[in-house]
Write an enzyme that holds these catalytic residues in place. Structure first.
Site, short mmCIF file in Angstrom:
data_model
loop_
_atom_site.label_atom_id
_atom_site.label_comp_id
_atom_site.label_asym_id
_atom_site.label_seq_id
_atom_site.Cartn_x
_atom_site.Cartn_y
_atom_site.Cartn_z
N SER A 172 -32.66 78.08 27.56
CA SER A 172 -31.36 78.16 28.24
C SER A 172 -31.31 79.40 29.13
O SER A 172 -31.65 80.50 28.67
CB SER A 172 -30.27 78.24 27.17
OG SER A 172 -29.02 78.47 27.77
N GLY A 173 -30.85 79.22 30.38
CA GLY A 173 -30.83 80.33 31.33
C GLY A 173 -30.00 81.52 30.89
O GLY A 173 -30.43 82.66 31.00
N HIS A 174 -28.80 81.26 30.34
CA HIS A 174 -27.89 82.39 30.11
C HIS A 174 -28.31 83.28 28.94
O HIS A 174 -27.70 84.33 28.72
CB HIS A 174 -26.45 81.91 29.97
CG HIS A 174 -26.08 81.26 28.67
ND1 HIS A 174 -25.36 81.90 27.71
CD2 HIS A 174 -26.33 80.03 28.20
CE1 HIS A 174 -25.16 81.08 26.69
NE2 HIS A 174 -25.75 79.93 26.96
N CYS A 193 -20.77 80.20 19.03
CA CYS A 193 -20.35 78.81 19.06
C CYS A 193 -19.48 78.49 17.85
O CYS A 193 -18.72 77.55 17.87
CB CYS A 193 -21.56 77.88 19.05
SG CYS A 193 -22.80 78.41 20.19
N ASN A 202 -30.58 82.45 15.99
CA ASN A 202 -29.57 83.19 16.73
C ASN A 202 -28.72 84.09 15.83
O ASN A 202 -28.17 85.07 16.29
CB ASN A 202 -28.66 82.22 17.50
CG ASN A 202 -28.19 81.06 16.65
OD1 ASN A 202 -28.99 80.32 16.09
ND2 ASN A 202 -26.89 80.89 16.57
N THR A 207 -27.84 65.38 40.91
CA THR A 207 -28.31 66.37 41.90
C THR A 207 -28.55 67.70 41.20
O THR A 207 -27.72 68.18 40.43
CB THR A 207 -27.28 66.51 43.04
OG1 THR A 207 -27.12 65.22 43.62
CG2 THR A 207 -27.74 67.51 44.09
N GLN A 253 -33.51 81.29 21.86
CA GLN A 253 -33.42 82.74 21.62
C GLN A 253 -34.75 83.47 21.84
O GLN A 253 -34.79 84.69 21.75
CB GLN A 253 -32.94 83.01 20.18
CG GLN A 253 -31.48 82.62 19.93
CD GLN A 253 -30.47 83.49 20.70
OE1 GLN A 253 -30.80 84.53 21.27
NE2 GLN A 253 -29.24 83.04 20.74
N1 PLP Z 1 -29.96 77.03 20.44
C1 PLP Z 1 -29.80 78.30 20.06
C2 PLP Z 1 -30.76 78.90 19.08
C3 PLP Z 1 -28.76 79.07 20.59
O1 PLP Z 1 -28.61 80.34 20.20
C4 PLP Z 1 -27.88 78.46 21.52
C5 PLP Z 1 -26.71 79.21 22.04
O2 PLP Z 1 -26.09 79.97 21.33
C6 PLP Z 1 -28.11 77.13 21.91
C7 PLP Z 1 -29.16 76.44 21.33
C8 PLP Z 1 -27.25 76.45 22.90
O3 PLP Z 1 -27.52 76.91 24.20
P1 PLP Z 1 -26.45 76.73 25.37
O4 PLP Z 1 -25.37 77.73 25.13
O5 PLP Z 1 -27.21 77.00 26.63
O6 PLP Z 1 -25.96 75.33 25.30
#
Ligand code: PLP
Length: 386
Positions: A194-196, A320, A146, A232, A174
């Site tokens: 991950s969806g977002h 993060c 990331n 659910t 990613q």
């Molecule tokens: N793994 C990677 C490589 C990511 O870039 C991220 C989010 O920045 C995550 C895991 C975590 O995903 P989520 O934000 O859906 O918890």
């Protein structure tokens, strides 16, 4: 230009999502017709997620996010392990969703080997193989980083892991929907997405679990998701994720080429106009939209703030970790010198970014850097040959 942090929801995805957020709200475990309708929609979405990965629909478990998927993979496999003091192999540049889970497992008696990466952020598959021991239970190597954008040779690594009869997990948060993935061909046992990060909403993720793999559930309750993850289901999020995976798959080639072109134009434009910059990450094995760049003698933070004032959203590292002022663990592991880590920015392009966006950054950033360098005690303009 911060799509590695999160992405906008595509209109087609929102269109799929809304009916299940509004009128089609029934619990998919309900026996009545409305419940059956949401179940059918959920299972259709599972097929789409599975298709993106070359998996079987019953191998897909829906979760709340990428972090949960990574936790479920690592902790679920370790919880099912009867031996005391088992061993995990991972890398020094994993996302906190893996690194922190490993740190937690270490407090529970698990031993972890963090395989180092080279200057480009790419891992040598032989280093992973050499770290595998008899008591190794799991190997976890992320697909695309990331921060640096570096893409790991996971098929080569997974092959070596399989030869040693160990379980292989990859964090593909990613890369899912952006780079081709086939869990069968690539010998992947567990894969988190991950969806977002792929133009679906926040609050939905998935874990691919190879059929027959033994692991414990983290969340116990009403036996949903084949008893792998009770609670659910987030039907609207699941339907949206399915649609996003479908779109990711059908547009992958052209969108990757488009992002690569925009990213390279951005990189070249900045390299031409700004002296003393360095690219972090592997120039070849890199996520199509990611550019991590260091600007000598300026702080990443003032750069980010000045770009923000100019209407450009970027990041100094992973979102993060943005509340954390420690230097990026990823760039540190790659051996990037401290001053260059301090002056690093991550541009991450995605769906919706245009040539105009690139032009805007190439227009405003050189002046910002020049202004900041003019007041920087570290900038010795005389050294620079322009
Ligand atoms: N793994 C990677 C490589 C990511 O870039 C991220 C989010 O920045 C995550 C895991 C975590 O995903 P989520 O934000 O859906 O918890």
């Amino acid at each position: 230009m911060d799509h590695n942090a999160t992405t906008p929801i595509r209109p087609e995805v929102l269109e799929a999502f809304l009916p299940y957020y509004q009128e089609k709200f029934a619990n998919p475990s309900s026996v009545h017709a409305e419940g059956q309708e949401t179940r059918v929609a959920m299972e259709a979405a599972r097929e789409k997620v599975a298709a993106l990965l070359g998996a079987k629909p019953r191998e897909i478990v829906f979760t709340g996010c990428g972090t949960e998927s990574d936790n479920m993979a690592l902790r679920g496999v370790l919880a099912a392990e009867a031996r005391t003091g088992p061993h995990i192999v991972t890398t020094a540049t994993e996302h906190p969703a893996v690194i922190e889970t490993c740190a937690y497992l270490e407090t529970r008696g698990v031993e972890v080997t963090y395989v180092p990466v080279g200057r480009s952020g790419v891992i040598d598959p032989d280093d992973v193989a050499e770290s595998i021991r008899d008591d190794t239970v799991l190997v976890s190597v992320m697909h695309g980083n990331n921060e640096s954008g570096s893409v790991q040779p996971i098929a080569e690594i997974a092959k070596l892991v399989k030869e040693r009869e160990k379980v292989f997990h990859t964090d593909a948060v990613q890369t899912a929907g952006k780079l081709p993935i086939d869990v069968e061909e690539m010998n992947i046992d567990l894969l988190a997405l991950s969806g977002h990060k792929l133009n679906a909403p926040k609050g939905i993720g998935a874990l691919y679990i190879r059929e027959g793999l033994t692991m414990d559930a983290l969340i116990h309750g009403g036996h949903q998701e084949r008893n792998r993850r009770s609670g659910t289901e987030n039907v609207a999020g699941i339907v949206a994720l399915g649609r996003a995976c479908e779109l990711g798959m059908s547009h992958m080639e052209e969108e990757s080429a488009r992002l690569r072109r925009l990213r390279d134009r951005l990189q070249e434009g900045l390299q031409e106009r700004i002296p003393e910059v360095e690219i972090n990450g592997d120039p070849q094995r890199r996520l199509p939209g990611t550019l991590n760049m260091s600007f000598r003698a300026v702080g990443g933070e003032p750069l980010l703030i000045n770009l923000d004032l100019a209407g450009v959203a970027v990041s100094t590292g992973s979102a993060c970790a943005s509340s954390n002022t420690d230097p990026s663990h990823v760039l540190q592991a790659m051996g990037v010198p401290k001053d260059l880590i301090e002056g690093s920015l991550r541009f991450s392009l995605g769906w919706g970014n245009t040539d105009e966006d690139v032009d805007r950054v190439v227009e405003v950033l050189p002046d910002i850097v020049a202004r900041l360098r003019a007041v920087s005690g570290k900038w010795d303009a005389a050294k620079v040959k322009t």
